[in-house]
Enzyme design. Structure first.
Site, PDB file in Angstrom:
ATOM      1  N   GLU A 101       0.827  -1.206   0.000  1.00 46.87           N
ATOM      2  CA  GLU A 101       0.000   0.000   0.000  1.00 46.87           C
ATOM      3  C   GLU A 101       0.861   1.254   0.000  1.00 46.87           C
ATOM      4  OE1 GLU A 101      -3.422   2.377   2.565  1.00 46.87           O
ATOM      5  OE2 GLU A 101      -2.865   0.343   3.141  1.00 46.87           O
ATOM      6  N   LYS A 230      -9.155 -15.454  14.926  1.00 47.50           N
ATOM      7  CA  LYS A 230      -9.271 -15.087  13.510  1.00 47.50           C
ATOM      8  C   LYS A 230     -10.697 -14.728  13.092  1.00 47.50           C
ATOM      9  CE  LYS A 230      -5.213 -17.866  12.522  1.00 47.50           C
ATOM     10  NZ  LYS A 230      -4.612 -19.029  11.879  1.00 47.50           N
ATOM     11  N   ASP A 305       1.200 -14.477  12.246  1.00 47.75           N
ATOM     12  CA  ASP A 305       0.090 -15.100  11.538  1.00 47.75           C
ATOM     13  C   ASP A 305      -0.784 -13.992  10.961  1.00 47.75           C
ATOM     14  OD1 ASP A 305      -2.237 -16.410  10.713  1.00 47.75           O
ATOM     15  OD2 ASP A 305      -2.085 -17.910  12.302  1.00 47.75           O
ATOM     16  N   HIS A 401      -1.978  11.951  -0.789  1.00 44.17           N
ATOM     17  CA  HIS A 401      -1.917  10.775  -1.664  1.00 44.17           C
ATOM     18  C   HIS A 401      -1.593  11.177  -3.098  1.00 44.17           C
ATOM     19  CE1 HIS A 401      -3.665   8.619   1.719  1.00 44.17           C
ATOM     20  NE2 HIS A 401      -3.445   7.484   1.071  1.00 44.17           N
TER      21      HIS A 401
END
Length: 406
Positions: A101, A230, A305, A401
């Protein structure tokens, strides 16, 4: 390794003599990976040559992946150095972050600059509890109540069984929850420098054997989703999972104006209306701007993870103007599941990123390296929140940006 070796293996798979997962039994891991690339290229028409150019031996990843054919390379950068006053990590630190990103590291780095002008960020791990919550079946609510009472009265016996499976983990709590004729027992462990999911699972299975032997309960599932792993879950927001960690800073008004191009009042209002009110209206479990960005980038860099970013984004950002007119900002992450031993932390590239922080492998018995990583992630998240809130407060988010070509 030679192309002929890989081609020979691939031919045996084509002939039905071997299966993909059996290739390492007949060749080294790199040759097996090359054979899989040949087969997948042939099947799909894709060119996998770039994925086949990885920097470590495939054998180094044998405990991390099956049917390996190459590696995905994600750009790795750093932010900082940023001054940290933590319980487990301190001084000037570069924070490794891996992402695709654009503008993320620029934003976090701007936040780090603001933190430094304020003397750095404070950070502390508040709790370390990796959980596993099996589901038991009983006959009715009377038996459910009896099982709950038995668990509360026999935590020592459960602790002895659970800790017999590990030299590091410590069972801290075993809390029963009843839903009709189902009883969940949420086991919570201090797992030291390990993220500890496997440790908690193995230890809990041993404790479940004791419960089944001593009560009328029958184990239905070793994980009953009250853990909760998760998946977004309110119980993690309230009780925590993994490490609960917080970072904060007080930034002088002048610094907010000069470095962040806004005011403490503007940042505080954006945080209240966006992160608190907006998140509440949305029914969000994360009351923050983009904590997941920093968590994910540091997870990828340090071998965590990646799926547990779900819980790692379970954070609350606060911002207020203090009595002196300065800006106080904090980030509290309720369920950050990190470790510096095991899992992806053993991969060579991820180990190097941990070396940047000076926390590769196990630390002292208290789990100081794992705590240090949690504090570093929290500071990165704080810097990211501060930068984004300031950009919104000064209305220059889109122009920032655009200037970076995103």
């Amino acid at each position: 390794m030679t192309d002929t070796d890989a081609e020979t293996l691939a031919e045996r798979v084509r002939d039905g003599d071997l299966r993909l997962y059996e290739l390492e039994e007949h060749a080294d891991a790199d040759t097996a990976a090359a054979a899989r690339r040949l087969l997948v290229e042939e099947h799909s028409g894709a060119d996998l040559s770039t994925g086949g150019e990885y920097a470590f031996d495939a054998a180094d990843a044998e405990s991390n992946i099956e049917n390996m054919l190459g590696a995905i390379q994600i750009p790795l950068g750093v932010v900082g150095p940023v001054e940290i006053d933590g319980g487990a990590i301190s001084g000037e630190q570069y924070l490794p972050m891996a992402t695709t990103e654009g503008a993320l590291l620029a934003s976090v780095n701007r936040g780090c600059a603001a933190l430094n002008t304020a003397g750095g960020a404070g950070a502390r791990v508040l709790k370390n509890r990796m959980t596993r919550a099996p589901a038991f079946r009983v006959a009715d609510v009377a038996e459910a109540e009896a099982l709950s009472s038995w668990v509360r009265d026999n935590v020592d016996a459960l602790r002895e069984a659970a800790e017999s499976t590990t030299s590091h983990g410590e069972l801290k709590e075993a809390t029963p929850y009843v839903v009709g004729n189902t009883v969940f027992v949420r086991f919570a462990y201090d797992t030291k420098d390990a993220m500890g999911m496997n440790m908690a699972t193995i230890a809990t299975e041993e404790a479940c054997d004791v419960i089944e032997a001593e009560t009328t309960a029958s184990l239905v599932a070793l994980s009953g989703n009250l853990c909760t792993d998760k998946k977004p879950a309110a119980i993690n927001a309230v009780e925590g999972r993994g490490r609960t960690v917080a970072a904060d800073v007080t930034i002088p008004r002048e610094t907010v104006a000069e470095t962040l191009k806004t005011t403490p009042e503007a940042v505080a209002e954006v945080n209240t209306r966006k992160n608190l009110v907006g998140s509440a209206k949305a029914g969000s479990l994360g009351f923050n701007a983009h904590v997941a960005n920093s968590v994910a980038a540091m997870f990828l860099a340090t071998g965590q993870d990646a799926a547990q970013v779900v819980e790692g984004a379970n954070a609350i950002t606060t911002a207020e103007v203090d009595d002196d007119g300065d800006l106080y900002v904090s980030v509290t992450i309720a369920s950050l599941e990190v470790g510096t031993v095991g899992g992806g932390t053993t991969l060579p590239t991820q180990s190097e990123a941990l070396d940047v922080l000076g926390i590769r492998g196990g630390g002292d018995p208290a789990g100081s390296n794992g705590d240090a990583l949690a504090e570093a992630v929290a500071v990165a998240a704080l810097a990211g929140e501060l930068s984004l809130l300031s950009a919104l407060g000064s209305r220059n988010l889109s122009s920032a940006h655009a200037s970076l070509g995103r």
